[in-house]
Design a protein around this motif. Sequence first.
Motif, PDB file in Angstrom:
ATOM      1  N   LEU A 328     -20.532  30.305  -4.692  1.00 39.66           N
ATOM      2  CA  LEU A 328     -19.352  29.503  -4.410  1.00 39.66           C
ATOM      3  C   LEU A 328     -18.663  30.085  -3.178  1.00 39.66           C
ATOM      4  N   ASP A 329     -18.826  29.432  -2.036  1.00 41.64           N
ATOM      5  CA  ASP A 329     -18.140  29.840  -0.806  1.00 41.64           C
ATOM      6  C   ASP A 329     -18.304  31.337  -0.531  1.00 41.64           C
ATOM      7  N   ASN A 330     -19.551  31.802  -0.559  1.00 48.35           N
ATOM      8  CA  ASN A 330     -19.860  33.216  -0.387  1.00 48.35           C
ATOM      9  C   ASN A 330     -20.908  33.331   0.713  1.00 48.35           C
ATOM     10  N   ARG A 331     -20.533  33.908   1.844  1.00 47.86           N
ATOM     11  CA  ARG A 331     -21.407  33.938   3.015  1.00 47.86           C
ATOM     12  C   ARG A 331     -22.510  34.995   2.938  1.00 47.86           C
ATOM     13  N   THR A 332     -22.607  35.719   1.827  1.00 45.97           N
ATOM     14  CA  THR A 332     -23.715  36.671   1.705  1.00 45.97           C
ATOM     15  C   THR A 332     -24.934  36.039   1.038  1.00 45.97           C
ATOM     16  N   ALA A 333     -24.806  34.791   0.563  1.00 45.62           N
ATOM     17  CA  ALA A 333     -25.888  34.125  -0.172  1.00 45.62           C
ATOM     18  C   ALA A 333     -26.655  33.167   0.726  1.00 45.62           C
ATOM     19  N   GLY A 334     -27.890  32.874   0.332  1.00 43.12           N
ATOM     20  CA  GLY A 334     -28.717  31.957   1.111  1.00 43.12           C
ATOM     21  C   GLY A 334     -28.237  30.521   1.061  1.00 43.12           C
ATOM     22  N   PHE A 335     -27.608  30.138  -0.061  1.00 42.22           N
ATOM     23  CA  PHE A 335     -27.073  28.789  -0.217  1.00 42.22           C
ATOM     24  C   PHE A 335     -25.620  28.897  -0.675  1.00 42.22           C
ATOM     25  N   ARG A 336     -24.740  28.133  -0.014  1.00 42.29           N
ATOM     26  CA  ARG A 336     -23.304  28.238  -0.278  1.00 42.29           C
ATOM     27  C   ARG A 336     -22.736  26.864  -0.612  1.00 42.29           C
ATOM     28  N   LEU A 337     -21.967  26.776  -1.696  1.00 38.46           N
ATOM     29  CA  LEU A 337     -21.272  25.536  -2.021  1.00 38.46           C
ATOM     30  C   LEU A 337     -20.071  25.388  -1.104  1.00 38.46           C
ATOM     31  N   VAL A 338     -19.963  24.243  -0.445  1.00 41.33           N
ATOM     32  CA  VAL A 338     -18.866  23.977   0.486  1.00 41.33           C
ATOM     33  C   VAL A 338     -18.171  22.689   0.047  1.00 41.33           C
ATOM     34  N   GLY A 339     -16.847  22.640   0.234  1.00 41.19           N
ATOM     35  CA  GLY A 339     -16.098  21.442  -0.144  1.00 41.19           C
ATOM     36  C   GLY A 339     -15.849  21.361  -1.632  1.00 41.19           C
ATOM     37  N   ASP A 340     -15.775  22.497  -2.300  1.00 39.52           N
ATOM     38  CA  ASP A 340     -15.559  22.552  -3.740  1.00 39.52           C
ATOM     39  C   ASP A 340     -14.316  21.738  -4.122  1.00 39.52           C
ATOM     40  N   GLY A 341     -14.487  20.819  -5.084  1.00 39.14           N
ATOM     41  CA  GLY A 341     -13.349  20.052  -5.578  1.00 39.14           C
ATOM     42  C   GLY A 341     -13.006  18.822  -4.782  1.00 39.14           C
ATOM     43  N   THR A 342     -13.829  18.473  -3.782  1.00 36.91           N
ATOM     44  CA  THR A 342     -13.543  17.306  -2.943  1.00 36.91           C
ATOM     45  C   THR A 342     -14.755  16.387  -2.887  1.00 36.91           C
ATOM     46  N   ARG A 343     -14.516  15.162  -2.416  1.00 30.21           N
ATOM     47  CA  ARG A 343     -15.613  14.220  -2.230  1.00 30.21           C
ATOM     48  C   ARG A 343     -16.607  14.710  -1.176  1.00 30.21           C
ATOM     49  N   ASN A 344     -16.193  15.666  -0.356  1.00 29.72           N
ATOM     50  CA  ASN A 344     -17.061  16.203   0.695  1.00 29.72           C
ATOM     51  C   ASN A 344     -17.922  17.366   0.210  1.00 29.72           C
ATOM     52  N   VAL A 345     -18.016  17.579  -1.091  1.00 29.93           N
ATOM     53  CA  VAL A 345     -18.791  18.693  -1.616  1.00 29.93           C
ATOM     54  C   VAL A 345     -20.237  18.576  -1.133  1.00 29.93           C
TER      55      VAL A 345
END
Length: 452
Positions: A328-345
């Motif tokens: 969750l919004d963590n730049r050390t991971a290969g895949f990052r969830l962006v736009g948490d809680g919005t239609r732009n997720v």
Amino acid sequence: MMTFEALQAAVEAGEIDTVVMAMPDQFGRLVGKRFHAVYFVEQAHEETHACDYLLANDIDMEPVPGYAATNWEKGYGDFVLKPDMKTLRRLPWLEGTALVLCDVTDHHGEPVPHAPRSILKRQIERLAAQERRAFCASELEFYLFDETYASADAKRFQELATAGSYIEDYHIFQTTKEEPVMRAIRNGLQEAGIPVENSKGEWGPGQAEINVRYADALEMADRHVILKNGIKEIAHLAGKSVTFMAKWNYELAGNSCHIHASVWDEAGSKPLFYDADAPQSMSALMRAFVAGQLAHAEEITYFLAPFINSYKRFQVGTFAPTKAIWSLDNRTAGFRLVGDGTRNVRIECRIGGADLNPYLAFAALLAAGMDGMERGLELPPPFAGDAYQGAELRNVPKTLRAATEALERSELLRQAFGDDVVEHYLVTARWEQFEYDRRITDWELKRGFERG
């Protein structure tokens, strides 16, 4: 953007005299021909021909042995370049010039299966059959130098003068010093029909990032190759140079290409990744899509990191990921969830370097995500903390050789792309490894600095 009728009028008025017909090669570079605009509107807008070795060579444009599609025995014949008029546009940084991207077909009009645009189109068609549509955005990083390409070559790419001398991440004053070139880049791309959101300083001296608005996956890949080529041309015309090498200097931050992806309904009006009542607002469809990308992370890495040099970027503590996990919004991971809680997720893949081919990278990511959706894969819990310290976590392949072996074993990509396509790119990957093994240590710098 420009219609064919508008081009005809501009040619007749003497405003445009040159049309570039270009295709993306297997490295994501633009190759093709420059036509006199009068001939283009009279005849060449229907098609032109090019040698089929353009999809069977190395980054130095040398023919590579081992390809089944074309070789010396087959005589290196032609394939057809068919302009996609939806991509027609002026190039404002080149006087009197327009550009159109082309699909690659055989002489019967059938798509050449190993052409990058064909590969991405096939995955888009698979998604469309499910009445779904993918949107993507790619963030490109590059270094700007107070050097010409000629002076960089004369220095053997050592001790080059970057446009800045210190880390300039989000730094306004330092980026002001670079603004003459960066302003020309932003305005030039915008006028060429590529909607620019912003540019910013990055974590290296003289390093910049350019962000453009998300789009349909094919349109975004088209924007990516045009803006990358345009940035090189604009910098060259200003007496500067840039590089998109993943790691031009081992001591400095690498150049990444973060890829954002989401799936919508076929009309592009309803995001299918968003569910207000679900954890992190992630719909079940999104969770399965991300699970697919995670499940196939190793086997798609080659299309995110296609060169020997690409793997130099994967270093601990450099904002380049080393683990195939999501967060969750963590730049050390290969895949990052962006736009948490919005239609732009959306999901951001942080593995790719700026040296990737966007058509191949998007296609691989979509194929992996679709497999997750089709099989209803379950997404594990997100990782929290410093992924660099997680010794038990799955690694991103650390070498080109490891990524190539994972690609060769990939049942997913053989089904999604076709065996012939996978075998084609295995030849490319193995030749890259072979050439590196027999060359001098600074070889990847010399060949990748300008040409990649």
